[in-house]
Design an enzyme around this catalytic site. Structure first.
Site, mmCIF file in Angstrom:
data_model
loop_
_atom_site.group_PDB
_atom_site.id
_atom_site.type_symbol
_atom_site.label_atom_id
_atom_site.label_comp_id
_atom_site.label_asym_id
_atom_site.label_seq_id
_atom_site.Cartn_x
_atom_site.Cartn_y
_atom_site.Cartn_z
ATOM 1 N N GLU A 144 0.826 -1.205 0.000
ATOM 2 C CA GLU A 144 0.000 0.000 0.000
ATOM 3 C C GLU A 144 0.862 1.258 0.000
ATOM 4 O O GLU A 144 0.637 2.187 0.762
ATOM 5 C CB GLU A 144 -0.943 -0.006 1.200
ATOM 6 C CG GLU A 144 -1.924 -1.163 1.140
ATOM 7 C CD GLU A 144 -3.009 -1.105 2.202
ATOM 8 O OE1 GLU A 144 -2.768 -0.519 3.254
ATOM 9 O OE2 GLU A 144 -4.093 -1.659 1.953
ATOM 10 N N GLU A 158 -5.790 -7.375 -2.099
ATOM 11 C CA GLU A 158 -6.241 -7.779 -0.756
ATOM 12 C C GLU A 158 -7.723 -7.496 -0.754
ATOM 13 O O GLU A 158 -8.136 -6.337 -0.805
ATOM 14 C CB GLU A 158 -5.600 -6.912 0.335
ATOM 15 C CG GLU A 158 -4.273 -7.386 0.831
ATOM 16 C CD GLU A 158 -3.722 -6.481 1.940
ATOM 17 O OE1 GLU A 158 -4.524 -5.878 2.691
ATOM 18 O OE2 GLU A 158 -2.498 -6.364 2.031
HETATM 19 C C1 GAL Z 1 -4.349 -3.461 4.692
HETATM 20 C C2 GAL Z 1 -2.932 -3.969 4.874
HETATM 21 C C3 GAL Z 1 -2.943 -5.323 5.571
HETATM 22 C C4 GAL Z 1 -3.815 -5.241 6.795
HETATM 23 C C5 GAL Z 1 -5.202 -4.812 6.409
HETATM 24 C C6 GAL Z 1 -6.150 -4.639 7.559
HETATM 25 O O1 GAL Z 1 -4.344 -2.102 4.521
HETATM 26 O O2 GAL Z 1 -2.274 -4.057 3.651
HETATM 27 O O3 GAL Z 1 -1.630 -5.655 5.923
HETATM 28 O O4 GAL Z 1 -3.235 -4.321 7.651
HETATM 29 O O5 GAL Z 1 -5.152 -3.564 5.817
HETATM 30 O O6 GAL Z 1 -6.230 -5.758 8.321
#
Ligand code: GAL
Length: 950
Positions: free
Chosen positions: A184, A273
């Site tokens: 990110e 993600e």
């Molecule tokens: C995203 C991040 C993950 C985790 C998730 C929230 O922004 O890339 O590592 O932190 O949020 O659980």
């Protein structure tokens, strides 16, 4: 003999598990176009689940989790690699034991999964320092930038981890299919940095496509950065539409529609993600997070993303969350459990979310045309305007995928209606029923094995060619109507073996009409095609099916808790399956007449469906001992004035490279003296003038941290430590005056003209992340940031000079790593270790004094062999906010308990750390802020019990 048999079976099944299309251990090329990823030219829909090996410190269980992914239809696993986990200090890296990532990558391949490798350097906000080792806080140069000090540090990490990843790439016959740079990262922050990570990766032999996960709806990657310096080949986007307020599981998409943006025309849409659980921000407990992100959310959001967006690359965060054991947690958002409300629980149990992943995952793997689709005007029009449709079609096969949704998302039920569907093989009026918060992906114009599916209003879970016929599993919500139309050159023979299904034939169409109830079975033969066995069930009935590939083709299994793998030899089908007592039905070629499940021969009969039906045995009972014989011992000799601290590190620095300057000198930041994790002690000596009236302290600990203070051996009290501020300079000192942190010196305690000793025990709860890449948040100090003795209001610099010393973790624990042990006296002297003798300890007193008290007991386990019985430790009674408890199992810090720590009352004791057949030691270090009754009662419990197919 029995043992030999099961070893042979496991070996056989391990080979079978490797028979994954396009993934057979030879060198391959990974390419992509606007539709999908390709391996040697073969398109794949990437269905990945996130797993963090560092949150499961039992390498033997890594394979279990990944086999469970595979069994749900995932074909990939996404792995962060944590720099902090491997590096206790600059130049020192450990990839052995629980940190053996070579073993991890081998296990992924063995499980038949591709790997998205995500080594950061920055990774995950919920892990301490966001994955940065705390020693990085003492390195000059802004983190997540091209600045020199940081650059040398992260290159060191990359040059250690990259070569390991590189030797497991798809291009060399391994599982790694993508390399994810950073996390990110807003590229406009420092493009040269982003580019350098990729250059280092290429130099280290990474030759698969490089990707990255952009935050928050495409952030910066959609614009000029898409192709400029720092750009990656396949940028993806992170989406968390349900947010993280688990206390309110009725929420619906407060963070948007969750449609992953297409970032460039030449690449597939990559949901890098996609939300599959949540951190428990409101301490509601992870079961609520599982509801917040449950099957209804999954059906609606995931299917929308598939059909409305046309994504073909998905990685779900998390598939399995695990545990923030030791000091792994970032302190502000998480507690020990990182269960995450995921499809697979922290104790590795399967949930209804797993069933939904399986229904969707099998579909993605079975229907090849899904990997190449264009958006089309929907060919299906619902008669009821309350339903809407969007559609995609494969340009080569013409196969249509129609998503049907209800416009009123609150609608809990709805009457059925009709779809007027202009399908590739003709126009059809077919019944459909979809309620709010549900979405169905329906298919038309599809070559289903040897059949031609004209249209269906059941969803397809999977289909397989087995023994010269096609077997297909279709499903829909219980009670909803469905119709399936198949094409035949002549009237086929239709036999309804089970359930109520009506069949009509005309114009080459065989039309089946039914209501989804239980599991209907229809056998279609003749008509110019090979036979077809249609299994049409409810969502629940479909979820009972498993599909496994064998060297001689796929088999389908109905029943058991989990099918990990299958093999066929001669007349025998062998399953590696987790079982309880219940039915098992196997759809295999007709020559198979016998069934083995694990080491058991299961008596079977042949059904009218041509399958084998038998019953598996229930598990043996697991006996868990009561936890008795506790012994206790008080520690904290550091508080006593006569304690010898001459061996401690002098805390006398007057400068720090920290962007946060101390409020008083000397610098007392724990990290500056090499003490990075867990508790630290300070002792300050001063010669009193006699006029000092108070001690003013300020410590920064992260959320849930505290500090305890003694003067000349007398306990003065405690205060909460400072936390990360939401904005501003990220570390507003926490304690206004008057308030906590300011301690009046009781009359008569001071020794004028003589040595006086302040002792302070500070709980460092972990390090902040660097989510916004501003360096300030991450480099917030831990430990004392201000200390003065005198009378000046506010404890400003000045006052009586104090000579400080600091003490933290002793040496390195190679086995358990840098995050397991802190600087309590008991930890430094091994009271947490199984080898320590507690013979001189006494039965616990009813009340604990302020300070630190340890408890120990041991217990023997002899769990049934060949079973999987995950064990937990449960704290009964109500926890007190006056204490916090570190829990050590056989020397491993498996978690932290207390009213102020989080809602957690049950702690996972994973096999591997837990001796399932032998003796175990539990040790608790209880820090009490005031006299208080100790924690407990404590007991062991089993999260579940199955005969294991591993
Ligand atoms: C995203 C991040 C993950 C985790 C998730 C929230 O922004 O890339 O590592 O932190 O949020 O659980």
């Amino acid at each position: 003999m029995r043992r030999l048999l099961s070893v042979l079976l496991v070996m056989l099944l391990a080979c079978a598990a490797l028979v994954v299309p396009g993934h057979a251990g030879t060198a391959r090329e990974v390419t992509y176009d606007k539709y999908s990823l390709m391996v040697n030219g073969r398109r794949i829909v990437l269905q990945s689940a996130e797993f963090h090996y560092f949150r499961l410190p039992s390498p033997e269980l890594w394979a279990d989790v990944m086999e469970k992914f595979r069994a749900a239809g995932f074909n990939a696993v996404s792995l962060y690699f944590s720099w902090a986990y491997h590096s206790p200090k600059p130049g020192v890296y450990d990839f052995t034991g629980v940190r053996d990532v070579d073993r991890l990558l081998r296990a992924a391949r063995q499980a038949g999964l591709y790997v998205i490798a995500r080594p950061g350097p920055y990774i995950n906000a919920e892990s301490t320092g966001g994955g940065f080792p705390a020693w990085l806080k003492t390195v000059p140069g802004r983190a997540r930038s091209s600045e020199a000090g940081y650059q040398a540090a992260y290159r060191e990490w990359l040059h250690r981890i990259n070569p390991i990843i590189a030797r497991h790439q798809v291009t060399g016959g391994g599982p790694v299919i993508l390399y994810n740079a950073e996390n990110e990262y807003q590229v406009n922050t420092d493009a040269a940095y982003m580019q350098d990570i990729q250059d280092q990766a290429r130099a280290d032999g990474i030759d698969v496509p490089i990707t990255t996960n952009d935050c928050c709806d495409a952030g910066s990657w959609s614009s000029t950065w898409a192709t400029g310096p720092g750009a990656v080949q396949i940028p993806g986007v992170d989406d968390y539409p349900q947010s993280f307020e688990c206390a309110n599981p009725d929420l619906w998409g407060p963070w948007g529609e969750g449609l992953t943006e297409k970032l460039r025309d030449d690449i597939p849409v990559f949901a890098a993600e996609y939300q599959a659980g949540a951190i428990d921000l409101g301490n509601a407990g992870y079961d609520r997070c599982r509801e917040l992100t449950g099957p209804a959310f999954m059906k609606f959001f995931y299917k929308n993303n598939l059909i409305q967006t046309g994504a073909t690359m998905f990685s779900y965060y998390m598939g399995y969350g695990g545990t923030n054991w030791g000091w792994l947690a970032q302190p502000n958002d998480v507690y020990t459990s990182y269960d995450y409300g995921a499809a697979i629980t922290e104790a590795r149990r399967l949930t209804p979310k797993y069933d939904e992943f399986k229904r969707q995952g099998y579909f993605l793997q079975a229907l090849a045309p899904l990997a190449k689709t264009d958006a089309v005007t929907s060919p299906a029009t619902p008669a009821d305007a309350a339903l809407t449709t969007v559609a995609r079609a494969n340009p080569d096969t013409g196969t249509q995928f129609v998503l049907v949704r209800h416009t009123d998302r609150a609608a809990t039920s709805t009457d059925g209606t009709t779809l007027d569907w202009a399908a590739p093989d003709g126009r059809h009026q077919v019944p459909v029923r979809v309620k709010g918060r549900d979405a169905h992906v329906l298919v038309a114009g599809y070559d289903l094995g040897g059949q031609r599916l004209a249209v269906s209003t059941s969803e397809i879970m999977t289909h397989a060619a087995i023994g010269g016929r096609d077997v297909a599993v279709l499903y829909g919500p219980a009670g909803s109507p469905g119709a399936t139309v198949l094409r035949y050159a002549s009237r086929p023979s239709v036999k309804v073996l089970e359930g109520r299904v009506s069949a009509t034939y005309g114009g080459g169409d065989l039309r089946l009409d039914y209501t989804h109830e239980g599991l209907a079975r229809v056998l279609v033969t003749g008509g110019g095609r090979r036979p077809l066995l249609l299994l049409i069930g409810t969502d629940e009935a479909a979820a009972r099916f498993w599909r496994a590939e064998t060297a001689t083709g796929p088999v389908l299994v109905r029943g058991t808790e989990l099918v990990r793998a299958a093999a066929q030899r001669g007349d025998t089908v062998s399953l590696a399956a987790d079982t309880v007592a219940g039915e098992v039905e196997v759809f295999a070629p007709p020559q198979a007449g016998r069934l083995r499940v694990g080491a058991d021969e299961v008596r079977v009969t042949r059904t009218a469906s041509g399958s084998l039906l038998g019953v598996t045995r229930g598990p043996e009972r697991a006996h868990l001992p009561a936890l008795t014989g506790w012994r206790a011992h008080a520690e904290a000799p550091e508080a006593a004035p006569g304690f010898d601290d001459s061996g401690w590190t002098a805390a006398d620095r007057t400068t720090t490279i920290s962007p946060h300057q101390p409020k008083t000198l000397p610098v007392l930041y724990a990290d500056d003296y090499g003490y990075h994790y867990g508790n630290v002690w300070y002792r300050g000596h001063f010669t009193a003038t006699g006029s000092e009236s108070r001690i003013d302290l300020n410590a920064v600990t992260g959320l849930r941290g505290n500090y305890l203070v003694w003067l000349n051996g007398r306990y003065l009290g405690s205060a909460a430590g400072g936390v990360e501020a939401d904005s501003g300079d990220q570390w507003t000192p926490p304690n206004p005056d008057p308030g906590p942190g300011h301690f009046d010196i009781p009359a008569g305690l001071l020794k004028a003209g003589a040595d006086n000793v302040i002792a302070v025990l500070v709980a460092n709860m972990g390090h902040n992340d660097d989510w916004i890449a501003d360096d300030l948040r991450f480099k917030q100090p831990r430990g004392l940031v201000a200390a003065s003795v005198g009378g000046a209001v506010g404890g400003a610099a000045g006052g009586t000079p104090v000579a400080w010393r600091i003490q933290g973790t002793a040496g390195a624990d190679r086995l358990r790593g840098p995050l397991s042990t802190g600087g309590l006296y008991g930890e430094r002297t091994g009271w947490h270790l199984p080898t320590y003798s507690d013979k001189s300890w006494k039965p616990p007193a009813a009340t604990l004094p302020p300070g630190v008290t340890w408890y120990r007991t041991s217990f023997r386990l002899d769990l049934p062999k060949g079973h999987d019985v995950p064990i937990g430790l449960r704290f009964g009674g109500d926890p007190s906010p006056a204490y916090r408890v570190l829990i050590f199992l056989n020397g491993w810090n498996v978690g932290q308990y207390g009213a102020d720590i989080g809602p957690q009352r049950e702690f996972s004791l994973p096999a591997g750390l837990l001796a399932e057949h032998g003796s175990n030691t539990l040790a608790l270090a209880v820090t009490a802020e005031e006299p208080v009754a100790g924690p407990g009662p404590l007991g062991l419990f089993a999260y579940g019990n199955v005969r294991s197919g591993r």
